[in-house]
Enzyme design. Structure first.
Site, short mmCIF file in Angstrom:
data_model
loop_
_atom_site.label_atom_id
_atom_site.label_comp_id
_atom_site.label_asym_id
_atom_site.label_seq_id
_atom_site.Cartn_x
_atom_site.Cartn_y
_atom_site.Cartn_z
CB CYS A 262 -0.26 33.75 28.53
SG CYS A 262 -1.98 34.04 28.69
N1 SAJ Z 1 5.26 29.99 36.85
C1 SAJ Z 1 6.49 29.63 37.38
N2 SAJ Z 1 7.14 30.54 38.16
C2 SAJ Z 1 6.63 31.79 38.41
C3 SAJ Z 1 5.39 32.13 37.85
C4 SAJ Z 1 4.71 31.22 37.07
O1 SAJ Z 1 6.98 28.53 37.18
O2 SAJ Z 1 7.26 32.56 39.14
C5 SAJ Z 1 4.56 29.03 35.99
C6 SAJ Z 1 3.18 28.67 36.50
O3 SAJ Z 1 3.25 27.55 37.34
C7 SAJ Z 1 2.43 28.35 35.20
C8 SAJ Z 1 3.09 29.27 34.18
O4 SAJ Z 1 4.35 29.65 34.73
O5 SAJ Z 1 2.64 27.01 34.82
C9 SAJ Z 1 2.29 30.51 33.85
O6 SAJ Z 1 1.95 31.06 35.09
P1 SAJ Z 1 1.35 32.58 35.18
O7 SAJ Z 1 1.23 32.90 36.62
O8 SAJ Z 1 2.14 33.46 34.33
O9 SAJ Z 1 -0.13 32.40 34.67
P2 SAJ Z 1 -0.82 32.75 33.30
O10 SAJ Z 1 -0.38 31.89 32.20
O11 SAJ Z 1 -2.27 32.77 33.62
O12 SAJ Z 1 -0.30 34.21 32.97
C10 SAJ Z 1 -1.17 35.29 33.11
C11 SAJ Z 1 -0.65 36.25 32.10
N3 SAJ Z 1 -1.64 37.24 31.86
C12 SAJ Z 1 -1.81 37.62 30.58
O13 SAJ Z 1 -1.20 37.13 29.65
C13 SAJ Z 1 -2.82 38.65 30.35
C14 SAJ Z 1 0.63 36.90 32.57
O14 SAJ Z 1 0.91 38.05 31.76
C15 SAJ Z 1 0.54 37.36 33.99
O15 SAJ Z 1 1.80 37.91 34.39
C16 SAJ Z 1 0.21 36.17 34.85
O16 SAJ Z 1 -1.10 35.73 34.45
C17 SAJ Z 1 0.23 36.54 36.31
O17 SAJ Z 1 0.90 37.53 36.67
O18 SAJ Z 1 -0.34 35.78 37.08
#
Ligand code: SAJ
Length: 426
Positions: A262
């Site tokens: 995403c």
């Molecule tokens: N990450 C960071 N710092 C942060 C948060 C995440 O480096 O503060 C990194 C994570 O390690 C990962 C990547 O970013 O490698 C993505 O992490 P994520 O927590 O955003 O996980 P996703 O990709 O599963 O994102 C989903 C998304 N949901 C949808 O698209 C429907 C996102 O919109 C959500 O915000 C996210 O989950 C969430 O909140 O956990």
């Protein structure tokens, strides 16, 4: 509950489509899951989840969801929900092939009056400029012969609280009747708010800005991490301090990269769409540049720390903890790990890898085996399992240095035990 026993087909049985298909079946619809992957289909029909997901593993045995690769099930489907991947190519341009192939299957097995809802993340305009013309080529009139809507997916893999049934959704339709039909459908399956958007473009834009918002906020703290590293200030503590402000601050954390299907992908939809109408999103592009540079930055931190203990990275046995793009999931899509591994090998490090969720990329079978074979550690994924890496265990295996790519391990404990520790901005 649905007024009549409608039939629904979900196309795409991945992290988005399978939980949705299970929920739809649970809510009393006759439900088919349509996918290309025979091994996934086989597992689902054996009532087993093709990927790690407790909720699915629990629900599958109790429902009569039928998975198939035979698109003729679309002939009897009143609703078709499309949950196929919408990746970007190496030039970061959106690839709509999976989406258009799904639409072609609908057209080849067309049921008059079908409501087609696209859940896959797409940039504003795709439903009306890419999807709709495929129907119009067959002289099918939207709002009359079929209905078209967009309800962007909001799955958050591995989240114990928010799941497909309780996450609020937004829906946009090409015509009012398209909107009403999809609103009624989603309100019949969700225990959450379903918000009608004034147009389908607004619904498409909603999801893309949600994830672009996250990408720029992560880039913000990742850039701060680089300056705070030089200032010797612990950014994780500072963010936690800022989080005590009860309004107008939303914590994001620095790390060794931004992976998944995403966040590293969705901003490019906006960048590309805006470019087509003559606008350059400098800020979104800068955020992407910062985040894609973090894997290399993490290796640079490791090299700098090795230098401090008069060790070259060349020939050093580096134990990499984690492959998956985020904690406690078995998903390696766009994972920063791959760039980190490439960078370590380019610097002639000897690399051992352990991820309990992804054995295929691991070079050892256990955490102890990894520690035994390593002189220094680089944590890439904050799996709960890695809490077992305590100063005591690290000392037992003579680990000299830990670079913590997710600021996950207890820094003070390692420093007190005399083990060199460095995080990202920490
Ligand atoms: N990450 C960071 N710092 C942060 C948060 C995440 O480096 O503060 C990194 C994570 O390690 C990962 C990547 O970013 O490698 C993505 O992490 P994520 O927590 O955003 O996980 P996703 O990709 O599963 O994102 C989903 C998304 N949901 C949808 O698209 C429907 C996102 O919109 C959500 O915000 C996210 O989950 C969430 O909140 O956990």
């Amino acid at each position: 509950m649905p007024k009549i026993k409608s039939t629904v087909t979900v196309i795409g049985l991945g992290y988005v489509g399978l939980p949705l298909a299970c929920l739809i079946s649970q809510k009393g619809y006759k439900t088919y899951g349509l996918d290309l992957k025979e091994d996934s289909i086989k597992k689902i029909n054996q009532k087993k989840s093709p990927f790690k997901d407790e909720l699915i593993a629990k629900i599958l045995p109790k429902i009569d969801l039928k998975a198939t690769s035979d698109p003729s099930v679309l002939k009897e489907s009143d609703f078709v929900i499309i949950c196929v991947p919408t990746p970007v190519n190496e030039r970061h341009l959106p690839v709509f092939k999976p989406l258009t192939s799904a639409i072609e299957s609908v057209l080849e097995n067309f049921k008059k009056g079908v409501t087609v809802v696209v859940e896959s993340t797409i940039n504003p305009g795709v439903c009306e400029e890419v999807v709709l013309p495929l129907f119009e080529k067959k002289n099918l009139k939207v709002g009359k012969d079929f209905f078209l809507a967009h309800c962007p997916e909001r799955v958050n893999p591995g989240d114990p609280k928010w799941n497909v049934s309780n996450i609020n959704r937004c829906v946009g339709g090409v015509t009012d009747k398209c909107l009403q039909k999809s609103l009624e459908f989603y309100r019949s399956i969700l225990d959450a708010t379903v918000t009608p958007m004034k147009s389908i473009k607004e619904a498409e834009a909603t999801k893309t800005i949600e994830n672009a918002f996250r990408d720029v906020n992560i880039a913000f703290v990742n850039e701060l991490a680089k300056s705070f590293d030089r200032m010797g200030i612990d950014l994780k503590d500072v963010i936690q301090g800022a989080s005590t402000k009860p309004f107008a601050f939303m914590a994001h954390y620095p790390g060794c990269g931004v992976g998944g299907h995403c966040i590293p992908v969705d901003p490019y939809y906006l960048i590309e769409k805006a470019r087509r109408v003559g606008f350059e999103h400098d800020f979104l592009k800068l955020a992407r540049r910062i985040n894609t540079g973090m894997p290399r930055y993490a290796v640079k931190v490791l090299i700098r720390e090795l230098n401090e203990i008069k060790k070259a990275i060349n020939g050093t046995r580096v134990g990499v903890l984690g492959v998956s793009y985020k904690a406690n999931v078995d998903d390696n899509r766009d994972a920063p790990f791959y760039e980190i591994k490439k960078e370590l090998l380019a610097n002639k490090a000897k690399v051992e890898i352990f991820d309990p969720f992804i054995p295929k990329d691991s070079t050892v079978k256990s955490l102890d085996e990894l520690l035994k074979k390593s002189e220094v550690l680089l944590l890439v994924t904050n799996h709960d399992e890695f809490k077992k890496v305590t100063p005591k265990l690290a000392k037992k295996y003579g680990i000299k240095l830990i670079v913590d790519g997710r600021n996950f391990l207890p820094k003070e404990d390692f420093l007190k035990a005399g083990i060199r520790y460095k995080g990202i901005g920490r």
